[in-house]
Enzyme design. Structure first.
Site, short mmCIF file in Angstrom:
data_model
loop_
_atom_site.label_atom_id
_atom_site.label_comp_id
_atom_site.label_asym_id
_atom_site.label_seq_id
_atom_site.Cartn_x
_atom_site.Cartn_y
_atom_site.Cartn_z
N VAL A 12 -1.67 16.76 -11.89
CA VAL A 12 -1.96 15.54 -11.63
C VAL A 12 -3.57 15.43 -11.90
O VAL A 12 -4.52 15.08 -12.12
CB VAL A 12 -2.00 14.54 -9.92
CG1 VAL A 12 -2.82 13.07 -9.87
CG2 VAL A 12 -0.34 14.40 -10.96
N ARG A 88 8.29 9.06 -1.22
CA ARG A 88 6.50 10.43 -0.84
C ARG A 88 6.41 10.30 0.41
O ARG A 88 5.83 11.44 0.67
CB ARG A 88 5.99 9.19 -1.36
CG ARG A 88 5.15 8.92 -2.96
CD ARG A 88 4.26 7.16 -3.20
NE ARG A 88 4.03 7.17 -4.16
CZ ARG A 88 5.28 6.33 -4.79
NH1 ARG A 88 5.64 5.59 -4.19
NH2 ARG A 88 4.97 5.88 -6.11
N VAL A 118 -5.42 12.61 -2.59
CA VAL A 118 -4.54 11.95 -4.11
C VAL A 118 -3.08 12.65 -3.46
O VAL A 118 -2.21 12.65 -3.72
CB VAL A 118 -5.21 12.84 -5.33
CG1 VAL A 118 -3.42 12.61 -6.37
CG2 VAL A 118 -5.85 12.31 -5.94
N ARG A 148 0.07 -0.76 -12.14
CA ARG A 148 1.17 -1.09 -12.75
C ARG A 148 1.97 -2.62 -12.85
O ARG A 148 1.63 -3.31 -13.45
CB ARG A 148 2.23 0.05 -12.20
CG ARG A 148 1.74 1.16 -12.40
CD ARG A 148 2.65 1.75 -10.91
NE ARG A 148 2.20 3.41 -11.28
CZ ARG A 148 2.65 4.79 -9.93
NH1 ARG A 148 2.73 4.20 -9.09
NH2 ARG A 148 2.24 5.87 -10.77
N HIS A 172 0.50 2.86 -0.31
CA HIS A 172 1.39 3.44 -1.36
C HIS A 172 2.65 4.40 -1.76
O HIS A 172 2.85 5.33 -1.22
CB HIS A 172 0.14 4.73 -1.98
CG HIS A 172 0.82 4.78 -3.26
ND1 HIS A 172 0.65 4.39 -4.42
CD2 HIS A 172 1.11 6.37 -3.75
CE1 HIS A 172 0.72 5.41 -5.76
NE2 HIS A 172 0.87 6.54 -4.81
#
Length: 306
Positions: A12, A88, A118, A148, A172
């Site tokens: 990433v 996550r 991030v 998205r 998130h």
């Protein structure tokens, strides 16, 4: 002059850094990773691309964190990646230890920098980094989820994604939510009469990342473009409205949560007043949920590092 540092240049990190560099607004980009030779060889790859693209950007690659100096923006992607089947939030302890270490080292030579988190769980990692560094920190929050959502509605309606507006807020991850009072199609308020079901959109936004990870091993291209847009808005002080996670005081902690906010060299004001009461209530509940998980994880973290 704009100097951007990338802390972590794995999959990433490389994609975000590449998009930042080839867009040409950063005068200098610094690339750091703990993996021997990785930043150096990535720098070679970038230089080969820049030769064709005719972009002039100074590059520095290093395995020494002390070489990262004078950055205006520090983008932190360093940390363990999410694997198939993982939440996550499962990454909290391992990645929080990395953030604490970085919080002790980076601010010394990067006075006044904006830190953009991030690494996952991205909002909580921003809170950990800010707690231990005291520095100005945001996370990329739900900017990726926002894109998205827009892309999914656009595909269902067979229209360009830029004709869909609106934002995803909250955490998130598990507490992400479409802020329906902000969503528009061709400038008009969203309606299910268009043929798109709200629950279907929410489900897609929350689950598509896991599906991509299951098949491709990670999400790369979407975050690479969407997060670069956040960096650009900060670097050029564009003042775009984005759904990034910024600090909210809640109880005894600073919690990062996403809602539409103006993003430039400073972050704010938030556009909370533009939300309807239902979206405001859902955001309030999301903050509470994130706080409870964050506090629980902090207790475990303190036991590990003590």
């Amino acid at each position: 002059m704009v100097k951007v540092a990338f802390i972590g240049v794995g999959r990433v990190g490389q994609t975000i850094a590449y998009n930042t560099i080839v867009n040409g607004y950063a005068d200098e980009v610094m690339l750091y990773d703990v993996v021997p030779e990785l930043p150096e060889k990535f720098e070679h790859e970038i230089r080969h691309a820049l030769a064709a693209l005719r972009v002039k950007t100074e590059l520095l690659s290093t395995n020494n964190i002390d070489d990262i100096s004078g950055a205006d923006i520090v983008v932190i992607t360093a940390g363990k990646p999410r694997k198939p089947g993982m939440s996550r939030r499962d990454l909290f302890i391992d990645n929080a230890k990395i953030m604490i270490d970085l919080a002790k080292k980076l601010p010394k030579k990067n006075k006044g920098a904006m830190y953009i988190m991030v690494a996952n769980p991205v909002d909580m990692m921003a809170s950990v980094f800010m707690k231990y560094s005291g520095e100005n920190t945001i996370s990329t929050g739900n900017q990726v989820e926002t894109m998205r959502m827009r892309s999914y509605i656009a595909k269902k309606l067979n229209i360009p994604a830029y004709e869909v507006g609106g934002y995803v807020g909250g955490e998130h991850g598990e507490a992400a939510m479409v802020l329906w009072s902000t969503v528009t199609v061709k400038g008009k308020p969203f309606s299910e009469s268009l043929g798109v079901n709200k629950a279907e959109v929410e489900d897609y936004v929350k689950k598509i990342a896991a599906e991509i990870i299951r098949v491709l091993g990670g999400t790369t291209w979407g975050p690479g473009a969407d997060i670069e847009e956040v960096i650009r808005s900060v670097a050029l002080n564009e003042g775009k409205v984005m759904s990034v996670a910024f600090p909210h005081k809640y109880e005894d902690e600073i919690i990062h949560i996403s809602e539409p906010v103006v993003v430039g060299r400073t972050v704010g004001p938030a556009l909370t007043s533009a939300l309807d009461e239902n979206d405001k209530a859902r955001l309030s509940q999301a903050i509470k949920e994130v706080y409870n998980v964050y506090k629980s994880n902090l207790k475990e973290l303190e036991q590990v590092i003590s």
